[in-house]
Scaffold this active site. Structure first.
Site, PDB file in Angstrom:
ATOM      1  N   GLU A 182      -6.264   7.135   1.084  1.00 30.64           N
ATOM      2  CA  GLU A 182      -6.239   8.707   1.200  1.00 30.64           C
ATOM      3  C   GLU A 182      -6.127   9.155   2.442  1.00 30.64           C
ATOM      4  OE1 GLU A 182     -10.588   7.482   1.268  1.00 30.64           O
ATOM      5  OE2 GLU A 182      -8.935   6.741   0.198  1.00 30.64           O
ATOM      6  N   GLY A 232      -6.685  -5.014   3.117  1.00 31.06           N
ATOM      7  CA  GLY A 232      -7.824  -4.057   3.252  1.00 31.06           C
ATOM      8  C   GLY A 232      -9.183  -5.085   3.604  1.00 31.06           C
ATOM      9  N   GLU A 255      -4.834  -9.543   1.477  1.00 27.91           N
ATOM     10  CA  GLU A 255      -5.040  -9.857   2.980  1.00 27.91           C
ATOM     11  C   GLU A 255      -6.079  -9.050   3.266  1.00 27.91           C
ATOM     12  OE1 GLU A 255      -5.155  -8.194   6.041  1.00 27.91           O
ATOM     13  OE2 GLU A 255      -3.063  -8.167   6.743  1.00 27.91           O
ATOM     14  N   CYS A 289      -5.409  -5.802  11.966  1.00 26.95           N
ATOM     15  CA  CYS A 289      -6.032  -6.886  11.307  1.00 26.95           C
ATOM     16  C   CYS A 289      -6.170  -8.221  12.086  1.00 26.95           C
ATOM     17  CB  CYS A 289      -5.539  -7.320   9.972  1.00 26.95           C
ATOM     18  SG  CYS A 289      -3.871  -7.661   9.554  1.00 26.95           S
TER      19      CYS A 289
END
Length: 481
Positions: A182, A232, A255, A289
């Site tokens: 979002e 995430g 992932e 990440c």
């Protein structure tokens, strides 16, 4: 950069049309650089999600039967449309994420590369035969489209993350339901607009924006999806699996982020180790990440490395978009900035020494100063957590055995970095590290290179020809001779 409201209102993209939520509810998208509303988006209810699932199911029936070359031609038409609107897409990503304008380039390049790469890969995909030992049968392994794919995306690279899922899904013949964050949904909705313009069949691409209760859980609990894929947090992946396994057996490609060690030995090329270390740490404001989370520097060069690292951190220019050519933008939200600041406070409470940064920037926007902290205790509880922000924690080590143990002493296992001129040391450390990726004396990522983790960093992989197999079902066909 021009001020935008800017992007107006965007509806849900369901069954080949932009529609309002059944409740007419909307959600404001704010620019983290100035906290201004840049767009409103339709906010889906459960009935919207159910309609999207049924439309995707029908879309799969059409797309899976579309000849491969026709699918690829449509993908290339979409790619051309994205390249034609590259600057606008970069501007959108900059406004929803707060990225620098140059920093948004990676998003657009990645999604266009993915469409091209997987278009070529599916054309090269061949069935193969298995020899029959007795000579009585002919055995062929064929591949077919898997089914409806649901993709949950992280906010940090809105189009890169989407490209990792969209390319293989479309090439394989799957329909895909995209659930963007979002925080950064605008670019995904723009991709839907361009897909609509080039004539993708109804239900092949769906974009749904909404909360966990009305979108996330219904998508997972439905028996329609055959693959749940995500970029995430580990916690999110666990919840998605828990919710989806209740109703049907599905595939998973997830992932889940990392806690990357960045290891610098005394004999390393210190210039390279500084350039890569600071570049990946502060790029995208640390919201990567694979960003180094824990820097392990051998005692012989520790003082010099830390000193120069601090100098580079303090030279970073903060800003937004194209203005003044900034090096680093804001964090994506006030919550994200508060989380980074709490991480810093926890480091200091657990024995860390702050060398620079560690402060929010006053004024509009969620800026945080590039931060460097030195710690002595690699077992500090705070180091079990990924910071996901512009904070470098640097620790000293003596021996190879010691740094291997310290590096592996986390539950995550995505990226890792090793800098040494010793081939023997490099080989030993590389084989011992419990991470899906080991970057040796540099860093390289591209769509053709597998991106994968071990331990709590995920299942399966993104990128490369191997990722395409997640979107295909293998079938054995045995014919009696």
């Amino acid at each position: 950069m021009q001020v935008l409201n800017h992007y107006g209102h965007k509806g849900l993209y369901i069954d080949g049309a932009f529609v309002e939520s059944s409740s007419k509810n909307t959600f404001d998208v704010k620019c983290p650089a100035n906290e201004e509303v840049v767009a409103t988006i339709a906010w889906a209810e459960k009935e919207d999600t159910e309609r999207a699932l049924k439309a995707a199911e029908e879309g799969f029936k059409v797309w899976s039967k579309t000849p491969v070359q026709e699918r690829v031609d449509k993908m290339m038409a979409l790619r051309a449309k994205l390249l034609e609107n590259k600057d606008l897409l970069k501007e959108v990503v900059s406004h929803e994420m707060g990225k620098t304008f140059d920093g948004a380039d990676e998003d657009v390049v990645s999604i266009t590369n993915s469409l091209e790469f997987y278009g070529k890969e599916i054309l090269a995909k061949e069935d193969f035969e298995i020899p029959d030992r007795e000579g009585t049968h002919q055995h062929t392994m064929v591949h077919q489209p898997l089914g409806v794919v649901v993709a949950f995306l992280a906010y940090n690279f809105p189009l890169l993350n989407l490209g990792f899922k969209l390319g293989p899904a479309l090439a394989a013949g799957c329909s895909i339901i995209i659930k963007p964050s979002e925080i950064s949904p605008l670019s995904a909705l723009m991709i839907a607009e361009y897909a609509h313009e080039v004539g993708f069949p109804k239900g092949v691409i769906t974009v749904l924006c909404g909360n966990r209760q009305n979108v996330g859980i219904p998508l997972c609990e439905s028996t329609i999806p055959r693959l749940i894929t995500m970029i995430g947090a580990t916690y999110t992946a666990q919840k998605l699996i828990e919710q989806s396994i209740k109703t049907s057996i599905k595939r998973y490609s997830m992932e889940c982020g990392g806690n990357a060690p960045f290891i610098v030995f005394d004999d390393a090329n210190i210039e390279d180790a500084l350039a890569v270390g600071t570049g990946v740490k502060y790029g995208n404001t640390g919201q990567i990440c694979v960003a180094p989370n824990r820097f392990f520097v051998q005692e012989g060069i520790f003082d010099e490395y830390v000193k120069r690292f601090v100098e580079i951190a303090e030279s970073k220019k903060l800003g937004f978009g194209r203005e003044n050519n900034p090096d680093m933008g804001p964090l994506v939200s006030e919550k994200a900035r508060d989380g980074v600041h709490q991480f810093v406070q926890d480091c200091l409470a657990q024995g860390g020494t702050l060398l620079t940064g560690g402060e929010k920037v006053e004024g509009k926007g969620f800026y945080y100063k590039p931060t460097v902290i030195v710690m002595d205790d690699p077992k500090a509880a705070v180091l079990q957590h990924e910071v996901f922000g512009p904070v470098a924690v640097i620790l000293k080590f003596k021996t190879t055995e010691e740094v291997i143990q310290k590096s592996n002493d986390v539950t995550a296992g995505l990226a890792s970095y090793v800098f040494t001129e010793s081939e023997e040391t490099m080989a030993e450390v590389t084989m011992a590290l419990e991470f899906g990726e080991v970057q040796q004396n540099g860093v390289k990522y591209d769509i053709y290179l597998p991106h994968l983790g071990v331990k709590n960093s995920g299942l399966s992989m993104d990128c490369s020809k191997f990722a395409l197999d997640d979107y295909l079902v293998q079938k054995r066909v045995s014919k009696k001779l």
